[in-house]
Design a protein around this motif. Structure first.
Motif, PDB file in Angstrom:
ATOM      1  N   ARG A   1      -0.210   8.255   5.247  1.00 59.48           N
ATOM      2  CA  ARG A   1       1.089   7.701   4.889  1.00 59.48           C
ATOM      3  C   ARG A   1       2.235   8.191   5.760  1.00 59.48           C
ATOM      4  O   ARG A   1       3.197   7.471   5.999  1.00 59.48           O
TER       5      ARG A   1
ATOM      6  N   PHE B   1       0.821  -1.215   0.000  1.00 58.31           N
ATOM      7  CA  PHE B   1       0.000   0.000   0.000  1.00 58.31           C
ATOM      8  C   PHE B   1       0.858   1.271   0.000  1.00 58.31           C
ATOM      9  O   PHE B   1       0.542   2.241  -0.651  1.00 58.31           O
ATOM     10  N   ARG B   2       1.953   1.253   0.776  1.00 55.81           N
ATOM     11  CA  ARG B   2       2.666   2.500   1.037  1.00 55.81           C
ATOM     12  C   ARG B   2       3.801   2.797   0.074  1.00 55.81           C
ATOM     13  O   ARG B   2       4.094   3.963  -0.207  1.00 55.81           O
ATOM     14  N   GLU B   3       4.486   1.744  -0.400  1.00 57.11           N
ATOM     15  CA  GLU B   3       5.742   1.985  -1.125  1.00 57.11           C
ATOM     16  C   GLU B   3       5.608   1.861  -2.638  1.00 57.11           C
ATOM     17  O   GLU B   3       6.607   1.895  -3.339  1.00 57.11           O
TER      18      GLU B   3
ATOM     19  N   TRP C   1     -10.874   4.229   2.294  1.00 58.48           N
ATOM     20  CA  TRP C   1     -10.271   3.623   1.113  1.00 58.48           C
ATOM     21  C   TRP C   1     -10.557   4.430  -0.142  1.00 58.48           C
ATOM     22  O   TRP C   1      -9.822   4.338  -1.133  1.00 58.48           O
TER      23      TRP C   1
ATOM     24  N   LEU D   1     -15.477  -0.178  12.081  1.00 60.85           N
ATOM     25  CA  LEU D   1     -14.238  -0.264  11.301  1.00 60.85           C
ATOM     26  C   LEU D   1     -14.526  -0.561   9.833  1.00 60.85           C
ATOM     27  O   LEU D   1     -13.824  -0.071   8.944  1.00 60.85           O
TER      28      LEU D   1
ATOM     29  N   ARG E   1       4.778   3.916  -4.747  1.00 63.09           N
ATOM     30  CA  ARG E   1       5.290   5.111  -5.449  1.00 63.09           C
ATOM     31  C   ARG E   1       6.781   5.022  -5.759  1.00 63.09           C
ATOM     32  O   ARG E   1       7.299   5.833  -6.528  1.00 63.09           O
TER      33      ARG E   1
ATOM     34  N   GLY F   1     -13.443   1.890   6.919  1.00 62.47           N
ATOM     35  CA  GLY F   1     -12.610   1.331   5.850  1.00 62.47           C
ATOM     36  C   GLY F   1     -13.146   1.689   4.475  1.00 62.47           C
ATOM     37  O   GLY F   1     -12.400   2.133   3.610  1.00 62.47           O
TER      38      GLY F   1
ATOM     39  N   PHE G   1      -7.934   6.045  -2.087  1.00 62.36           N
ATOM     40  CA  PHE G   1      -7.085   5.336  -3.048  1.00 62.36           C
ATOM     41  C   PHE G   1      -7.683   5.274  -4.454  1.00 62.36           C
ATOM     42  O   PHE G   1      -7.026   4.855  -5.381  1.00 62.36           O
TER      43      PHE G   1
ATOM     44  N   ASN H   1      -9.289  -4.075   2.940  1.00 60.02           N
ATOM     45  CA  ASN H   1      -7.925  -3.554   2.913  1.00 60.02           C
ATOM     46  C   ASN H   1      -7.641  -2.668   4.118  1.00 60.02           C
ATOM     47  O   ASN H   1      -6.526  -2.619   4.613  1.00 60.02           O
ATOM     48  N   TRP H   2      -8.666  -1.980   4.588  1.00 59.17           N
ATOM     49  CA  TRP H   2      -8.475  -1.097   5.733  1.00 59.17           C
ATOM     50  C   TRP H   2      -8.113  -1.886   6.988  1.00 59.17           C
ATOM     51  O   TRP H   2      -7.513  -1.346   7.915  1.00 59.17           O
TER      52      TRP H   2
END
Lengths: 191, 191
Positions: B103, A102-104, B159, B151, A106, B155, B162, A158-159
């Motif tokens: 992030r 999710f985070r990297e 989400w 939750l 980019r 979520g 994204f 995903n959350w």
């Protein structure tokens, strides 16, 4: 474990803890007690290793999704449950991988990112097709746009990466059941 | 716009595009055509600026949530809709802020992170209390654990950061309606 897998596993941990940019190849090899030569024997660059992690993560999900969808004996409802359970279990089992996924993203180059984004979209479209199938077969009600419903379900799952605690009160199996119950039947009292 | 707000706005953009670690104070002041002295007049450090961004983001959400919850004339269902709409609109409107909120939290120090995490938890608990109230008042069915339902809803909303495209086919208001319909009534045909 093979050296390539060891490097991958340790890198996932380091990228997860410190971030991709903040982790050098030197950090990776130092923490394994090997040389940079060993790293470069298996990977062209840190970026290629990151791509490897992303590919493994999404290809595994796509392959397991395919198995679920191709099972002729199951209803659409059951397939939704299986996919939700798979996603939540996957996040529980591969916490750091999921974080990196999710985070990297980019930090991939354009071509790599394009490839991963397309595979993610494929996973999403398979789920959307399942929702549409369920609508056409009368399992799901019409009137709701399948694409937005799909994104809602993916979001819930995903959350869970941001909050799921393997030591928590509610096991992943149970979270999947609650989510699917919620999505299928709603939380309102139906009058 | 005041200089402090200009610095904040530009930093949000740069942190969003390049990442917090990859953006220097020099980058920020260069892109505004001011000196480092100007930056330090308003902020102790880059980290304090990041904390400022996080605080503004969550405090604004908490204050608007409070307004929604304290409206005695609305049902729990309507309040859920208002909160979902607020979250989705907020992500649409503040794309970069939301990205940084999700992030870059790891770049806060321990004390700062603790403060933000507590405020996020507060937002979550207010929503959970609303679900519980709806259950006790007969608007929502019992049997589902309010914390997991909460939750799930968060979520779905979060989400959307994204994928939500302001130029897309479905406007934010409509996404909120679909999500709330899905959560309240479910997607299955009720027999």
């Amino acid at each position: 474990m093979k050296m390539k897998d060891k490097i991958t596993e340790k890198s996932i941990e380091l990228f997860g803890e410190k971030g991709f940019n903040e982790t050098s190849i030197q950090d990776i090899v130092d923490s394994l007690g090997v040389t940079k030569g060993t790293f470069y024997y298996y990977f062209e660059s840190k970026q290629q290793l990151l791509m490897d992690i992303h590919l493994t993560f999404i290809d595994d999900l796509l392959s397991r999704q395919k198995d679920i969808l191709s099972d002729q004996s199951k209803s659409c409802k059951t397939k939704i449950f299986d996919i939700v359970r798979m996603l939540i279990k996957n996040i529980e089992k591969h916490g750091w991988d999921a974080l990196i996924f999710f985070r990297e993203i980019r930090h991939l180059n354009e071509e790599q990112m394009d490839k991963i984004v397309k595979k993610r979209a494929l996973f999403q479209h398979h789920l959307e097709d399942l929702i549409k199938l369920g609508m056409s077969q009368g399992e799901f009600r019409g009137g709701l746009p399948a694409d937005i419903v799909t994104l809602g379900i993916l979001g819930m799952c995903n959350w869970s990466y941001f909050w799921f605690d393997p030591k928590g009160r509610v096991p992943d199996e149970k979270v999947a059941m609650i989510y699917v119950d919620m999505v299928l039947n709603g939380i309102a009292v139906q009058r």
